[in-house]
Design a protein around this motif. Structure first.
Motif, PDB file in Angstrom:
ATOM      1  N   GLN A  55       1.058  -1.421   0.051  1.00 56.99           N
ATOM      2  CA  GLN A  55       0.126   0.011  -0.075  1.00 56.99           C
ATOM      3  C   GLN A  55       0.997   1.361   0.002  1.00 56.99           C
ATOM      4  N   GLU A  56       2.076   1.446   0.849  1.00 57.72           N
ATOM      5  CA  GLU A  56       2.771   2.416   0.811  1.00 57.72           C
ATOM      6  C   GLU A  56       3.552   2.459  -0.565  1.00 57.72           C
ATOM      7  N   LEU A  57       3.937   1.526  -1.160  1.00 57.00           N
ATOM      8  CA  LEU A  57       4.645   1.523  -2.582  1.00 57.00           C
ATOM      9  C   LEU A  57       3.460   2.124  -3.542  1.00 57.00           C
ATOM     10  N   LEU A  58       2.386   1.521  -3.559  1.00 60.44           N
ATOM     11  CA  LEU A  58       1.472   2.127  -4.364  1.00 60.44           C
ATOM     12  C   LEU A  58       1.005   3.415  -4.473  1.00 60.44           C
ATOM     13  N   SER A  59       1.115   4.014  -3.093  1.00 60.53           N
ATOM     14  CA  SER A  59       0.778   5.403  -2.677  1.00 60.53           C
ATOM     15  C   SER A  59       2.068   6.429  -3.538  1.00 60.53           C
ATOM     16  N   ALA A  60       3.299   5.707  -3.477  1.00 56.87           N
ATOM     17  CA  ALA A  60       4.356   6.530  -3.780  1.00 56.87           C
ATOM     18  C   ALA A  60       4.386   6.235  -5.448  1.00 56.87           C
ATOM     19  N   GLN A  61       4.005   5.066  -5.990  1.00 58.32           N
ATOM     20  CA  GLN A  61       4.073   4.874  -7.518  1.00 58.32           C
ATOM     21  C   GLN A  61       2.603   4.239  -7.717  1.00 58.32           C
ATOM     22  N   PRO A  62       1.871   5.313  -8.120  1.00 63.47           N
ATOM     23  CA  PRO A  62       0.538   4.592  -8.427  1.00 63.47           C
ATOM     24  C   PRO A  62       0.321   3.801  -9.571  1.00 63.47           C
ATOM     25  N   MET A  63      -0.721   3.305  -9.729  1.00 62.80           N
ATOM     26  CA  MET A  63      -0.922   2.293 -10.752  1.00 62.80           C
ATOM     27  C   MET A  63      -1.174   3.186 -12.126  1.00 62.80           C
ATOM     28  N   THR A  71      -3.764  -4.121 -19.623  1.00 64.48           N
ATOM     29  CA  THR A  71      -3.799  -5.065 -18.590  1.00 64.48           C
ATOM     30  C   THR A  71      -2.383  -5.467 -18.297  1.00 64.48           C
ATOM     31  N   LEU A  72      -1.767  -5.875 -19.076  1.00 67.13           N
ATOM     32  CA  LEU A  72      -0.405  -6.243 -19.075  1.00 67.13           C
ATOM     33  C   LEU A  72       0.699  -5.461 -18.219  1.00 67.13           C
ATOM     34  N   GLU A  73       0.446  -4.114 -18.780  1.00 66.64           N
ATOM     35  CA  GLU A  73       1.287  -3.083 -18.182  1.00 66.64           C
ATOM     36  C   GLU A  73       0.973  -3.097 -16.557  1.00 66.64           C
ATOM     37  N   ARG A  74      -0.324  -2.955 -16.451  1.00 66.01           N
ATOM     38  CA  ARG A  74      -0.929  -2.843 -14.878  1.00 66.01           C
ATOM     39  C   ARG A  74      -0.393  -3.892 -14.098  1.00 66.01           C
ATOM     40  N   ALA A  75      -0.246  -5.334 -14.636  1.00 72.83           N
ATOM     41  CA  ALA A  75       0.261  -6.366 -14.112  1.00 72.83           C
ATOM     42  C   ALA A  75       1.594  -6.416 -13.817  1.00 72.83           C
ATOM     43  N   ILE A 123       5.910  -4.010  -7.914  1.00 73.93           N
ATOM     44  CA  ILE A 123       5.765  -3.588  -6.609  1.00 73.93           C
ATOM     45  C   ILE A 123       5.854  -4.555  -5.531  1.00 73.93           C
ATOM     46  N   THR A 124       5.193  -5.896  -5.985  1.00 69.41           N
ATOM     47  CA  THR A 124       5.292  -6.960  -4.814  1.00 69.41           C
ATOM     48  C   THR A 124       6.516  -7.532  -4.881  1.00 69.41           C
TER      49      THR A 124
END
Length: 125
Positions: free
Chosen positions: A84-92, A98-102, A108-109
């Protein structure tokens, strides 16, 4: 000279006709039956390689499975918070691809798991 056995074991007969001892590692049956996750297995491997004496102590005290599950739970909780912290720093990315989002989520994971290795897994307890 001691004549009684060191341990009184109970046995169960399996389908193959063999008698297998019912060994319980700790005082908590549920702890012994709970499956271990990848972080718990990684911690145990680290301890076996770098701190075998401490691992032997935990085994002798019957605390090994409890500790492995504790490490696994702590790592999983930290992983969720870190993602969640990394998604806040580097949003989707704002894209329909779909491949780029995955790929972004995988990156991030993997980053979170790398951080968890050093923060949680590679520690002596």
């Amino acid at each position: 000279m001691r004549t009684e056995p060191l341990m009184n074991l109970s046995y169960r007969q399996a389908e193959d006709g063999m008698m297998y001892p019912e060994i319980q590692i700790s005082q908590e049956v549920q702890t012994d039956k709970t499956p271990v996750g990848k972080f718990g297995r990684a911690w145990k491997a680290y301890m076996m390689e770098h701190h075998p004496h401490r691992l032997s102590e935990l085994i002798a005290q019957g605390e090994i499975n409890k500790m492995i599950l504790q490490v696994d739970e702590e790592a999983e909780n930290r992983k969720e918070a870190l993602i969640q912290e990394l998604l806040s720093a580097q949003p989707m990315p704002e894209t329909e691809d779909t491949l780029e989002r995955a790929d972004h989520m995988n990156m991030i994971t993997l980053t979170a798991e790398e951080i968890i290795q050093s923060e949680v897994v590679l520690k002596v307890r």
